[in-house]
Every structure is written in structure tokens, then in C-alpha cells.
Design a protein around this motif. Sequence first.
Motif, mmCIF file in Angstrom:
data_model
loop_
_atom_site.group_PDB
_atom_site.id
_atom_site.type_symbol
_atom_site.label_atom_id
_atom_site.label_comp_id
_atom_site.label_asym_id
_atom_site.label_seq_id
_atom_site.Cartn_x
_atom_site.Cartn_y
_atom_site.Cartn_z
ATOM 1 N N UNK A 1 1.589 9.317 -22.123
ATOM 2 C CA UNK A 1 0.816 10.544 -22.322
ATOM 3 C C UNK A 1 0.082 10.991 -21.057
ATOM 4 N N UNK A 2 -0.140 10.072 -20.113
ATOM 5 C CA UNK A 2 -0.905 10.388 -18.908
ATOM 6 C C UNK A 2 -0.015 10.662 -17.694
ATOM 7 N N UNK A 3 1.260 10.792 -17.886
ATOM 8 C CA UNK A 3 2.154 11.033 -16.759
ATOM 9 C C UNK A 3 1.824 12.347 -16.052
ATOM 10 N N UNK A 4 2.030 12.351 -14.740
ATOM 11 C CA UNK A 4 1.875 13.560 -13.945
ATOM 12 C C UNK A 4 3.054 13.652 -12.983
ATOM 13 N N UNK A 5 3.657 14.824 -12.924
ATOM 14 C CA UNK A 5 4.787 15.012 -12.031
ATOM 15 C C UNK A 5 4.386 14.956 -10.574
ATOM 16 N N UNK B 1 -0.241 0.749 -13.935
ATOM 17 C CA UNK B 1 0.600 1.340 -14.983
ATOM 18 C C UNK B 1 0.042 2.667 -15.464
ATOM 19 N N UNK B 2 0.952 3.563 -15.828
ATOM 20 C CA UNK B 2 0.564 4.890 -16.328
ATOM 21 C C UNK B 2 1.138 5.059 -17.728
ATOM 22 N N UNK C 1 8.233 6.552 -12.914
ATOM 23 C CA UNK C 1 7.997 7.123 -14.238
ATOM 24 C C UNK C 1 6.913 6.383 -15.012
ATOM 25 N N UNK C 2 6.678 5.138 -14.665
ATOM 26 C CA UNK C 2 5.767 4.312 -15.468
ATOM 27 C C UNK C 2 4.589 3.730 -14.692
ATOM 28 N N UNK C 3 4.530 4.000 -13.382
ATOM 29 C CA UNK C 3 3.435 3.484 -12.562
ATOM 30 C C UNK C 3 2.961 4.568 -11.605
ATOM 31 N N UNK C 4 1.789 4.347 -11.036
ATOM 32 C CA UNK C 4 1.222 5.308 -10.096
ATOM 33 C C UNK C 4 1.916 5.150 -8.744
ATOM 34 N N UNK D 1 0.856 -1.186 0.000
ATOM 35 C CA UNK D 1 0.000 0.000 0.000
ATOM 36 C C UNK D 1 0.894 1.239 0.000
ATOM 37 N N UNK D 2 1.042 1.934 -1.145
ATOM 38 C CA UNK D 2 1.939 3.089 -1.198
ATOM 39 C C UNK D 2 1.521 4.241 -0.289
ATOM 40 N N UNK D 3 0.285 4.241 0.189
ATOM 41 C CA UNK D 3 -0.153 5.306 1.095
ATOM 42 C C UNK D 3 0.343 5.052 2.524
#
Length: 331
Positions: free
Chosen positions: A301-305, A297-298, A124-127, A105-107
Motif C-alpha cells: 500500500x505504501x509503494x511509490x513509483x 521493506x515497503x 518493487x518491495x524495498x526502498x 549505500x544506494x545513494x
Amino acid sequence: MRSSLPISLIWLVATGVIFALQAIPFIGIFLMLALAMFWSVLLVNAAMIGTAIEALLGRVSRWWLVLPIAFYGGYWVAAAQDHRALRELAASYDAANARVAIPFDPARQALVFADQGAAAWLTQNYALSVAYSVNSNFPEGNLSHRMMDSAVCTKVREAPALRSAFVHTFGFHDGDAIGSRQMEKRFCALSMPERPTLSLVRVSQREEKIALARLPVTRVTTTVTMPDGQQFRLVGGVAAPLSWIPMPVMGCALSSGTPSWDCGAEFWRNDFTPIVSGNMRYGRDSVVLARTLGLKPVAIADRQGGDPAIVIAKIPQVEEATLARQLASID
């Protein structure tokens, strides 16, 4: 008039002469620079194909067909065995990994790699907003890895104090095929000394060199250790099957360990062939890890900094820690 020997065998003689010349270090060093070790690929195949043509045209006895048939037939049997072993190994690894599901759980938990590994790549490629790698060079004991907007990257690059505090930014590419890789211009990878504040989920890897029949394999076992000590294991790695086209490589090179001038002959193998299934040439083990961790996976085009406020708030802390270390070293 029918000849007793195929003229094409002269290419085998030439292969032997070139190999013998490479064994003489003074001459061999120049031949090595000229990639002479790969000349045998063309010469040996020219000898085999030429012998077959001469036999079929009746210039020499049809019995000479035995030579190229034995060469190519024996080689393709060995190559087929390699690729069959690779398929069976891939199926067993895929089945073993499919049975693993890690309750990450990343939270509530921080993902910490024993080395840098796939930490930055996952952000860079996952949430996954942040991942860590162990680094004993800093009191924090770790480096954090985030993907940030280019504006934040520029601000960090323009601040010498941040570089002195080991806050660094790096560009990164997408794609794993030479010639098709593209630089990501909207974001950068940012790393800095940082101690995780959440419960630690540790990731480590161990490599083993093994042989499956005659197939060389580098098996990579990834171990994920949860905060309560529970462990999950994934398997992957690379293999080196024979290529389908016979490519005998014969040559010499300087061994820096001894040092000595070493010679050898072997068929070319497709090194670093990934074992687990997937579409990527590299990084398939990281995809397996992300999937078992339950990461989403992200698309590119949908990447967010990442949140710049988090990084900006931590930068003064990093600078103060760096200054304290510098003062301590002076004292």
C-alpha cells in the motif's frame, strides 16, 4: 472362512501390471498422457490400508498387519529424518546469514546482479529506486530495473521507438500462492539499457546439488562483492523432503536427451521447499539478501513509483545509442 491372502493385494498386482504396460512405449505414451504414473499412489495405499482392515476384521491372519506397519512405519521414519535434516540445515543457514551485514549505500553505490535475479523484485518491495542486471547484448553492458507509475508505463508502451530501443515495461504480481496472486495495477516494472554511474556492488549466485543424509538439496550461495573487492556470502536454496503421506510414483517417460523411454519408481518429494526461514513460499533468499543489504521493506500500500524525470531524460540517450547500433550494422 479365513483366507490365506488379503484380497487387497490385488491392488499391488494391478500396480505392477500398469507399470509393466507403461514400459511398452506404444502403450506407455497413452498411459503417460493419462497420468498413469500417479495411479500407483492410490493403488499402493489402497493395498496397504485394505490389508490392515482385512487383518483387523479377522478375514486374514493378524500377521498380515506387519506389511502395512512396515510400509508406513518405515516410510514415516525416512520422512521424519528428511524433515529433521531440513530443520537443522535451516537453523545453520539462518545463523550464518544473521552474522552478515553488508555496508551497502544506494545513494553512493549501484546494485548489479550477474543475471536479472531479484533486481526488479527488490525495487518493487524495498526502498531501492533502481537495480541493474548484466546484459552483454548492449554496449551499456547492463539493463536497469525500476518500478514506475502506470502513466509512465502507458507512455512507454505507446511509443514504438522506445520498444525498438529495448525500453520495456512489464506487469507484476504480488503473492506467491497460486490462486491468491494479484496484479499490481498502479505500477509496472520498467527495464532499459543503462550503464550504472555509481560504484558497483555486484551480486552473483552459484548452485550446487548436494545430499544431506538422504535429503536432496540445491544449495545457493549468493556472493556480494563490494567496490573495494571485499566479499560477503549468503547461503540458501531449496530442499526436497519426502511428503508426510506416502506417494509412490511409478511410470515411464520419454527422455529427450538420449532419446530413450525411461522408467522409474520413487516416492514423491516436496521439491522446491525453501531452506531459510520465512513466510513466503518463494523468494526467501531475496528477502535475506535485502535484509543483509540494509534495505527497508515497503508495504504494497505504501509503494511509490520512481522519478519519471530520470527515465524520460535517459530515453533519448537510449534511442540514440540504438540508432547508432542500427546504422553501424547497415554499414
